[in-house]
Design an enzyme around this catalytic site. Structure first.
Site, PDB file in Angstrom:
ATOM      1  N   SER A   1      -6.237  -2.812   1.633  1.00 54.06           N
ATOM      2  CA  SER A   1      -6.472  -2.494   0.221  1.00 54.06           C
ATOM      3  C   SER A   1      -6.974  -3.686  -0.580  1.00 54.06           C
ATOM      4  CB  SER A   1      -5.222  -1.898  -0.439  1.00 54.06           C
ATOM      5  OG  SER A   1      -5.079  -0.558  -0.042  1.00 54.06           O
TER       6      SER A   1
ATOM      7  N   ARG B   1     -11.221   3.579  11.554  1.00 53.69           N
ATOM      8  CA  ARG B   1     -12.301   3.376  10.579  1.00 53.69           C
ATOM      9  C   ARG B   1     -12.674   1.906  10.603  1.00 53.69           C
ATOM     10  NH1 ARG B   1     -10.290   3.066   5.251  1.00 53.69           N
ATOM     11  NH2 ARG B   1     -10.924   0.903   5.317  1.00 53.69           N
TER      12      ARG B   1
ATOM     13  N   ASN C   1      -9.461  -0.270  11.085  1.00 50.37           N
ATOM     14  CA  ASN C   1      -8.182   0.256  10.599  1.00 50.37           C
ATOM     15  C   ASN C   1      -7.695   1.364  11.517  1.00 50.37           C
ATOM     16  OD1 ASN C   1      -8.104  -1.035   7.729  1.00 50.37           O
ATOM     17  ND2 ASN C   1     -10.183  -0.288   8.025  1.00 50.37           N
TER      18      ASN C   1
ATOM     19  N   TYR D   1      -9.182   2.573  -6.054  1.00 50.57           N
ATOM     20  CA  TYR D   1      -8.261   3.650  -6.407  1.00 50.57           C
ATOM     21  C   TYR D   1      -8.375   4.130  -7.850  1.00 50.57           C
ATOM     22  CZ  TYR D   1      -6.618   2.082  -1.919  1.00 50.57           C
ATOM     23  OH  TYR D   1      -6.577   1.722  -0.601  1.00 50.57           O
TER      24      TYR D   1
ATOM     25  N   GLU E   1       0.814  -1.220   0.000  1.00 53.41           N
ATOM     26  CA  GLU E   1       0.000   0.000   0.000  1.00 53.41           C
ATOM     27  C   GLU E   1       0.848   1.271   0.000  1.00 53.41           C
ATOM     28  OE1 GLU E   1      -3.909  -0.583   2.355  1.00 53.41           O
ATOM     29  OE2 GLU E   1      -2.418  -1.799   3.336  1.00 53.41           O
TER      30      GLU E   1
ATOM     31  N   GLU F   1     -13.589  -5.448   9.815  1.00 58.66           N
ATOM     32  CA  GLU F   1     -12.255  -5.141  10.342  1.00 58.66           C
ATOM     33  C   GLU F   1     -12.207  -3.682  10.760  1.00 58.66           C
ATOM     34  OE1 GLU F   1      -9.100  -4.164   7.925  1.00 58.66           O
ATOM     35  OE2 GLU F   1     -10.377  -3.150   6.491  1.00 58.66           O
TER      36      GLU F   1
ATOM     37  N   GLY G   1      -7.107   5.452   5.163  1.00 59.40           N
ATOM     38  CA  GLY G   1      -6.674   6.217   3.994  1.00 59.40           C
ATOM     39  C   GLY G   1      -7.144   7.657   4.103  1.00 59.40           C
TER      40      GLY G   1
ATOM     41  N   ASP H   1     -14.776  -1.138   9.002  1.00 61.36           N
ATOM     42  CA  ASP H   1     -15.449  -1.592   7.784  1.00 61.36           C
ATOM     43  C   ASP H   1     -16.483  -2.641   8.165  1.00 61.36           C
ATOM     44  OD1 ASP H   1     -13.709   0.055   6.443  1.00 61.36           O
ATOM     45  OD2 ASP H   1     -12.307  -1.542   5.921  1.00 61.36           O
TER      46      ASP H   1
HETATM   47  N1  LIG Z   1     -16.796 -11.867   4.831  1.00 56.11           N
HETATM   48  C1  LIG Z   1     -16.944 -11.027   3.814  1.00 56.11           C
HETATM   49  N2  LIG Z   1     -18.036 -11.083   3.041  1.00 56.11           N
HETATM   50  C2  LIG Z   1     -18.201 -10.252   1.986  1.00 56.11           C
HETATM   51  N3  LIG Z   1     -17.307  -9.326   1.611  1.00 56.11           N
HETATM   52  C3  LIG Z   1     -16.186  -9.207   2.354  1.00 56.11           C
HETATM   53  C4  LIG Z   1     -15.941 -10.040   3.489  1.00 56.11           C
HETATM   54  N4  LIG Z   1     -14.746  -9.698   4.006  1.00 56.11           N
HETATM   55  C5  LIG Z   1     -14.270  -8.711   3.232  1.00 56.11           C
HETATM   56  N5  LIG Z   1     -15.126  -8.395   2.244  1.00 56.11           N
HETATM   57  C6  LIG Z   1     -14.927  -7.404   1.169  1.00 56.11           C
HETATM   58  O1  LIG Z   1     -13.530  -7.259   0.946  1.00 56.11           O
HETATM   59  C7  LIG Z   1     -13.086  -5.949   1.196  1.00 56.11           C
HETATM   60  C8  LIG Z   1     -11.741  -5.994   1.903  1.00 56.11           C
HETATM   61  O2  LIG Z   1     -11.892  -6.635   3.146  1.00 56.11           O
HETATM   62  P1  LIG Z   1     -11.331  -6.006   4.489  1.00 56.11           P
HETATM   63  O3  LIG Z   1     -11.965  -4.682   4.736  1.00 56.11           O
HETATM   64  O4  LIG Z   1     -11.399  -7.006   5.564  1.00 56.11           O
HETATM   65  O5  LIG Z   1      -9.806  -5.880   4.102  1.00 56.11           O
HETATM   66  P2  LIG Z   1      -8.731  -4.843   3.788  1.00 56.11           P
HETATM   67  O6  LIG Z   1      -8.068  -5.336   2.567  1.00 56.11           O
HETATM   68  O7  LIG Z   1      -7.967  -4.798   5.028  1.00 56.11           O
HETATM   69  O8  LIG Z   1      -9.312  -3.466   3.566  1.00 56.11           O
HETATM   70  P3  LIG Z   1      -8.810  -2.004   3.919  1.00 56.11           P
HETATM   71  O9  LIG Z   1      -7.975  -1.538   2.799  1.00 56.11           O
HETATM   72  O10 LIG Z   1     -10.148  -1.400   3.990  1.00 56.11           O
HETATM   73  O11 LIG Z   1      -8.084  -1.996   5.206  1.00 56.11           O
HETATM   74  C9  LIG Z   1     -14.185  -5.323   2.029  1.00 56.11           C
HETATM   75  O12 LIG Z   1     -14.179  -3.944   1.809  1.00 56.11           O
HETATM   76  C10 LIG Z   1     -15.431  -6.025   1.502  1.00 56.11           C
HETATM   77  O13 LIG Z   1     -15.853  -5.441   0.282  1.00 56.11           O
HETATM   78 MG   LIG Z   2     -11.212  -2.836   4.856  1.00 54.27          MG
END
Ligand SMILES: Nc1ncnc2c1ncn2[C@@H]1O[C@H](COP(=O)(O)OP(=O)(O)OP(=O)(O)O)[C@@H](O)[C@H]1O
Ligand SMILES: [Mg+2]
Length: 316
Positions: free
Chosen positions: A153, A262, A279, A223, A17, A277, A283, A264
């Site tokens: 990401s 933040r 954060n 992005y 990232e 999750e 961002g 999610d």
């Molecule tokens: N169990 C799930 N069911 C459906 N969609 C999911 C699930 N887990 C994650 N996602 C999708 O995948 C994306 C990324 O997951 P998550 O937010 O856990 O990870 P990330 O890569 O750490 O994201 P970020 O960049 O927001 O920190 C989420 O924004 C969501 O769209």
């Molecule tokens: Mg996320």
């Protein structure tokens, strides 16, 4: 309150990232400069420690995503350097960064999380990949969602509709981390709820709704301008929006976070809020969710950044 006049924004890092962090860091730095604060920017490299001791800023504003910015390592270094910084302490970062740990802590406080299993690459090698993949698919049911147990990401993340697809999703996932998190796929409205504490305790900002044009909020959807539609505030019914805010505040407190975060989540059609999750270094780019939430709350992004840095400086 003492004046805030010197801030060091940390951005870049070695994680996948990097580019996002550089752009986020630039935005924070430019915003603070517009308020006449002297801002320097630095990356995490061999010059950092020398700089922190020879020319210590009043506060560091870490805008580093992934490891080592969000996993606690950089903040551990800031602690031993005696320089105050914006955001969660190292122990809280470690809890938030490890998604299975964060899920367990947040679930224990009554927030729903996706059912799932976290398994290292070695388990598939040692126990027989085919067998294990079939067991997981049978236990959790399809469709599934696969992602690394840490990181951001959406790198290494994929939706999975069959046991065969699960195998290849796992191979891809293991390119980004040693442990994969396989979860039931949650359907509904994706929202992110930012929490900010500028002195009156943690406050949840309006939820921001994410509608990716292809249905999946992957790296490109995040992005590439125009690939995702955002609604700030989210188009949620009042009580559901409140439940989403409550879930973010619960996550912030369950993980012991500080200053900003933040969370999610996905809101199912029934109104059930499911935590994905949290954060610790959201961002901060133009297309990022935290600044959108700040704006939706009627707050000024630059002033929020200054207040966060100011509060950190006062801890020094
Ligand atoms: N169990 C799930 N069911 C459906 N969609 C999911 C699930 N887990 C994650 N996602 C999708 O995948 C994306 C990324 O997951 P998550 O937010 O856990 O990870 P990330 O890569 O750490 O994201 P970020 O960049 O927001 O920190 C989420 O924004 C969501 O769209
Ligand atoms: Mg996320």
């Amino acid at each position: 309150m003492a004046d805030l006049d010197r801030v060091l924004v940390l951005a870049g890092g070695l994680s996948p990232e990097h580019e996002v962090s550089v752009r986020s860091g630039r935005r924070v730095a430019e915003s603070l400069r517009r308020l006449d604060i002297e801002v320097q920017t630095a990356d995490v490299d061999s010059a950092l420690l020398g700089r922190l001791s020879s020319d210590p800023p009043q506060a560091v504003f870490p805008v580093l995503h992934g490891a080592p910015g969000e996993d606690g390592v950089v903040r551990e270094v800031l602690e031993v350097s005696g320089v105050p910084y914006v955001g969660a302490r190292p122990d809280a970062c470690r809890r938030a960064y490890a998604k299975p740990v964060a899920k367990a802590l947040v679930e224990a406080r009554g927030v729903a999380v996706p059912r799932g299993v976290a398994l290292p690459k070695a388990a598939f090698r040692d126990l027989g990949a085919r067998e294990l993949v079939d067991r997981i698919a049978a236990a959790l049911g399809l469709p599934l969602f696969v992602k690394p147990d840490q990181g951001g990401s959406a790198f290494g993340a994929a939706t999975v509709d069959s046991a065969d697809a699960l195998s290849s999703a796992l191979v891809n996932c293991f390119a980004y981390g040693d442990t994969a998190l396989v979860e039931e796929r949650i359907a509904g409205t994706e929202v992110a709820v930012s929490v900010v504490d500028t002195g009156d305790g943690p406050t949840a900002l309006p939820p921001v709704e994410i509608v990716p044009d292809g249905g999946v909020y992957d790296y490109a959807a995040r992005y590439t301008a125009g690939r995702t539609e955002f609604f700030a505030p989210a188009r949620l019914e009042g009580a559901v929006a409140e439940a989403a805010k409550e879930a973010a505040l619960t996550a912030h407190s369950a993980l012991g976070l500080r200053d900003l975060s933040r969370t999610d989540m996905i809101v199912e059609d029934s109104g059930r809020v499911v935590f994905l999750e949290a954060n610790v270094a959201p961002g901060m780019m133009e297309t990022s969710l935290f600044p959108m939430a700040v704006e939706a709350a009627g707050m000024d992004f630059a002033i929020v950044c200054r207040e966060l840095a100011h509060r950190a400086a006062l801890r020094g």
